[in-house]
Scaffold this active site. Structure first.
Site, mmCIF file in Angstrom:
data_model
loop_
_atom_site.group_PDB
_atom_site.id
_atom_site.type_symbol
_atom_site.label_atom_id
_atom_site.label_comp_id
_atom_site.label_asym_id
_atom_site.label_seq_id
_atom_site.Cartn_x
_atom_site.Cartn_y
_atom_site.Cartn_z
ATOM 1 N N GLY A 359 0.801 -1.214 0.000
ATOM 2 C CA GLY A 359 0.000 0.000 0.000
ATOM 3 C C GLY A 359 0.832 1.260 0.000
ATOM 4 N N PHE A 360 2.026 1.179 0.530
ATOM 5 C CA PHE A 360 2.824 2.393 0.649
ATOM 6 C C PHE A 360 3.832 2.566 -0.474
ATOM 7 C CE2 PHE A 360 1.568 1.590 5.089
ATOM 8 C CZ PHE A 360 0.825 2.732 5.280
ATOM 9 N N GLY A 361 4.088 1.508 -1.184
ATOM 10 C CA GLY A 361 5.055 1.650 -2.261
ATOM 11 C C GLY A 361 5.750 0.341 -2.562
ATOM 12 N N VAL A 363 8.875 -2.357 -2.875
ATOM 13 C CA VAL A 363 9.958 -2.771 -1.998
ATOM 14 C C VAL A 363 11.013 -3.508 -2.828
ATOM 15 C CG1 VAL A 363 10.578 -4.010 0.103
ATOM 16 C CG2 VAL A 363 8.283 -3.054 -0.148
ATOM 17 N N ASP A 474 -1.746 -1.219 10.825
ATOM 18 C CA ASP A 474 -1.964 -2.035 9.626
ATOM 19 C C ASP A 474 -1.446 -3.459 9.835
ATOM 20 O OD1 ASP A 474 -3.004 -2.524 7.150
ATOM 21 O OD2 ASP A 474 -1.304 -1.684 6.044
#
Ligand SMILES: *[C@@H]1O[C@H](CO)[C@@H](O)[C@H](O)[C@H]1NC(C)=O
Ligand SMILES: *[C@@H]1O[C@H](CO)[C@@H](O)[C@H](O)[C@H]1NC(C)=O
Ligand SMILES: *[C@@H]1O[C@H](CO)[C@@H](O)[C@H](O)[C@H]1NC(C)=O
Ligand SMILES: *[C@@H]1O[C@H](CO)[C@@H](O)[C@H](O)[C@H]1NC(C)=O
Length: 677
Positions: A359-361, A363, A474
């Site tokens: 969700g954040f980017g 990896v 989360d």
């Protein structure tokens, strides 16, 4: 015939009159030379006019002299005159010269019997001080001769029939205060290799002789260097030649005159410096220049070009890796990792290094060049510049959180609106793929139970044991990573709060994943340890059952895991909910414990959920689970979960192909909450 006769006779008259005028020195006259090309000067000794027009009085011959006089004499007696000339002395050595140059008034153009060296080509060895010489000179003396009482080796003097000057002063020129310095005489070197100008002005009535020196390019100083009252009429002959003399000694020098202006009875015309020939370079300098032109210059050019190329490349490189850095970040030194290092570590964020996208980017896997440390680099979009400082402060704070069940944040970097977070690399990836991606070897119960207990310990640490309360916000299987020993480590902790801070403060994003979101979040939008516990409950059920909290069946009907497990509990067969892929080698009591705790944590009323400390105690067997899991509150479960229908329309970020991060992720904005209210 008559015309020819007339012409011839007039020619004869002209010649006679010319001869007559040459014989009797004129009492007035003026001339000016800007360079001496074609000038009709009387030269002797070493004197010559260079092809460039420079009058050179000496060459590099030792013990030599040279004279240059205007060809016709003047009668200066009882008259005034004025002269100005530009000269330069180029010595063999920078700090010593020989012997000097003089402006001379002499009854003779060739000065027979005069000697070089200290005699300056003006006088012989015996007759110094003999008034029958009729020689008046202004010397520019570059050697100190003690027998003539020379003041120093760089002076200007007035000589009358004698090298013992009647007046002298160190070579200097008067400057006013315009330069900011105190007004006064400023020293200069006569053989400083640069052109200087000398004015010699004689006022016949006042019998005053003024001598003024200055560097070329400086206006004539208002105060002369020498000003002597001398009646030149009593020393000069009726026929006086005006010109120059120069001499060398043991040391040689080139004595040059670049331009000359003279006026008898008036003021000498001003020399236009721009019209003067330029000075030659000294022998050494000329050699150096030739070297410069043929060897050094091309080499220097080559080097310059190389330097420019290197600079351009370096700048390009710098631009490539240029990261945002602010002064206050210095105080957070330790966790800052350069973008360049991360770029190198991940092979330029190559696709083959991509571990997954959440969700954040994205990896990426990487190996830090220096430490050889394996890391996971998460690239988080951080377009908003708002709250960057808090953002970094938060990262620094998270960077200090250390627990064996938490994925260690090693550092960060900022680059072009992106935040790069560097974590310990977890070689076995996320738990998620072992639960849902049909792995060849499914995780056994003992492994799952160990992971659950680990995550509980990690979460307890965040909630209660670290110096401040850190909410995860989360928790889910895809955020649980497995290290080399298959121990569970909770990743991305604190990131949700970071994300809030980095985004527009006007819109509060509730970050979380469907099925893990505590129901009260839809009303309060305030994350608490209880909402983390709710998500932990969903996680327990997911791990034990091998099912997602909410699964869409092929029929389109959604299976709400917590309802399903609750129903089985009501039927007294909660252990039946367990993942069948684990086989029969399971500790049923542990499975039941985990499922019941999962339900308890999933309680719709936050106050009814246990704390993480209690959860850890239940899991370790240090405290028994409450007997009344099935109390009267439990009927709320179903209705609450069905409220999640409102969220299904929100943005779903589908998992990346092969990313291993397969949980649906929802970001529910304020607007959705408002409309769902
Ligand atoms: C200097 O000039 C004289 C006379 O012109 C000449 O004979 C001599 O070779 C010159 N010396 C140098 C070093 O140029
Ligand atoms: C000055 O020079 C003249 C002519 O050269 C000479 O006859 C006379 O003796 C000299 N006087 C002195 C004092 O040397
Ligand atoms: C200028 O030169 C003279 C003589 O060499 C010396 O006495 C004096 O101190 C110098 N002045 C400065 C300002 O250097
Ligand atoms: C300068 O000297 C000459 C000749 O000796 C004389 O005739 C004249 O009067 C003098 N001038 C002054 C101003 O003393």
């Amino acid at each position: 015939m008559v015309a020819t006769l007339l012409l011839t006779s007039s020619l004869v008259v002209m010649i006679i009159s010319h001869l007559a005028s040459a014989a009797a020195a004129p009492t007035s006259g003026a001339f000016i030379y800007h360079g001496f090309s074609g000038a009709d000067l009387s030269l002797n000794g070493m004197a010559a006019v260079d092809p460039g027009g420079l009058l050179r009085l000496t060459n590099n011959t030792r013990q030599s002299m040279g004279h240059a006089f205007f060809p016709t004499p003047f009668n200066i007696v009882g008259r005034s005159f004025s002269t100005a000339f530009v000269f330069a002395i180029l010595s063999q050595y920078p700090d010593v010269s020989a012997h000097g140059l003089a402006f001379a008034l002499s009854p003779s153009k060739d000065l027979v019997g005069a000697l070089p060296s200290q005699h300056l080509g003006l006088f012989d060895a015996t007759d110094s001080g003999n008034s029958s010489d009729h020689i008046v000179a202004v010397e520019l003396d570059t050697v100190q001769n003690l027998e003539y009482n020379d003041i120093d080796d760089n002076h200007v003097g007035i000589d009358i029939n004698d090298l013992r000057s009647v007046d002298s002063a160190p070579a200097s020129y008067f400057t006013d205060t315009s330069a900011g310095a105190a007004a006064g005489f400023k020293n200069l070197s006569l053989f400083g290799r640069r052109p200087l100008q000398l004015w010699v002005e004689y006022d016949g009535e006042a019998t005053r002789l003024d001598v003024t020196l200055s560097p070329v390019g400086v206006a004539k100083p208002p105060v002369p260097l020498l000003s002597s009252t001398i009646n030149l009429s009593s020393f000069l002959a009726d026929e006086t030649y005006v010109g120059f003399s120069a001499a060398t000694g043991a040391v040689t020098a080139l004595h040059y005159v670049l331009g000359w202006s003279f006026s008898l009875g008036g003021r000498a015309e001003e020399i236009d410096v721009s019209k003067l020939p330029s000075l030659p370079l000294a022998e050494g300098a000329a050699m150096k220049q030739r070297h410069l032109l043929h060897v050094a210059l091309p080499t220097a050019l080559l080097i310059l070009i190389l330097v420019v190329i290197v600079l351009v490349l370096m700048t390009a490189r710098k631009m490539k890796y240029a990261e945002e850095r602010e002064h206050w970040e210095l105080e957070y030194g330790p966790h800052r990792i350069s973008y360049k290092d991360l770029y190198r570590a991940t092979n330029g964020f190559a696709d083959e290094n991509l571990l997954g996208a959440g969700g954040f980017g994205r990896v990426y896997r990487g190996v830090l060049t220096e430490s050889k440390l394996e890391v996971a680099v998460k690239r988080v979009s951080n377009e908003s510049r708002q709250g960057v400082k808090e953002f970094v402060a938060e990262i620094e704070s998270i960077g200090r959180v250390r627990h064996r069940n938490l994925v260690q944040l090693l550092g960060y970097s900022r680059w072009r609106g992106e935040l790069l977070l560097v974590y310990d690399y977890m070689p076995n990836g996320s738990l998620d793929k072992y639960l849902h991606d049909r792995p060849e070897v499914p995780l056994g119960w003992s492994q799952r139970f160990r992971i659950i207990k680990g995550i509980a310990a990690g979460l307890l640490y965040l909630h209660e044991e670290w110096e401040q309360v850190v909410l995860h916000r989360d928790i889910k299987a895809s955020n649980v990573l497995l290290d080399r020993e298959f121990s569970g480590r909770l990743g991305d902790f604190g990131l949700a709060r970071l994300y809030d801070r980095g985004s527009n403060a006007q819109i509060t994003h509730v970050v979380g994943t469907l099925g893990y979101l505590a129901p009260e979040l839809s009303r309060t939008r305030i994350a608490t340890t209880s909402s983390d516990v709710y998500a932990f409950g969903a996680f327990l059920l997911e791990v034990a059952c091998g099912r997602r909290p909410v699964e869409l069946k092929t029929s389109g009907v959604e299976l709400v895991l917590v309802d399903w497990v609750l129903d089985l509990l009501k039927e007294g067969a909660v252990a039946e909910a367990r993942d069948r892929r684990m086989g029969d080698d399971v500790a049923v009591e542990e499975v039941e414990l985990v499922l019941k705790l999962g339900l308890l944590c999933s309680h719709p009323v936050p106050m009814s959920r246990p704390s993480m400390r209690q959860a850890v105690q239940f899991l370790s067997g240090d405290a028994p689970l409450p007997a009344d899991i099935l109390d009267n509150d439990m009927h709320l479960f179903g209705s609450v979960m069905r409220n999640t229908d409102a969220f299904v329309d929100s943005t779903i970020s589908r998992p990346m192909e092969g990313s291993g991060l397969s949980a649906y992720q929802f970001t529910i904005s304020e607007t959705l909450f408002s409309s769902g209210r």
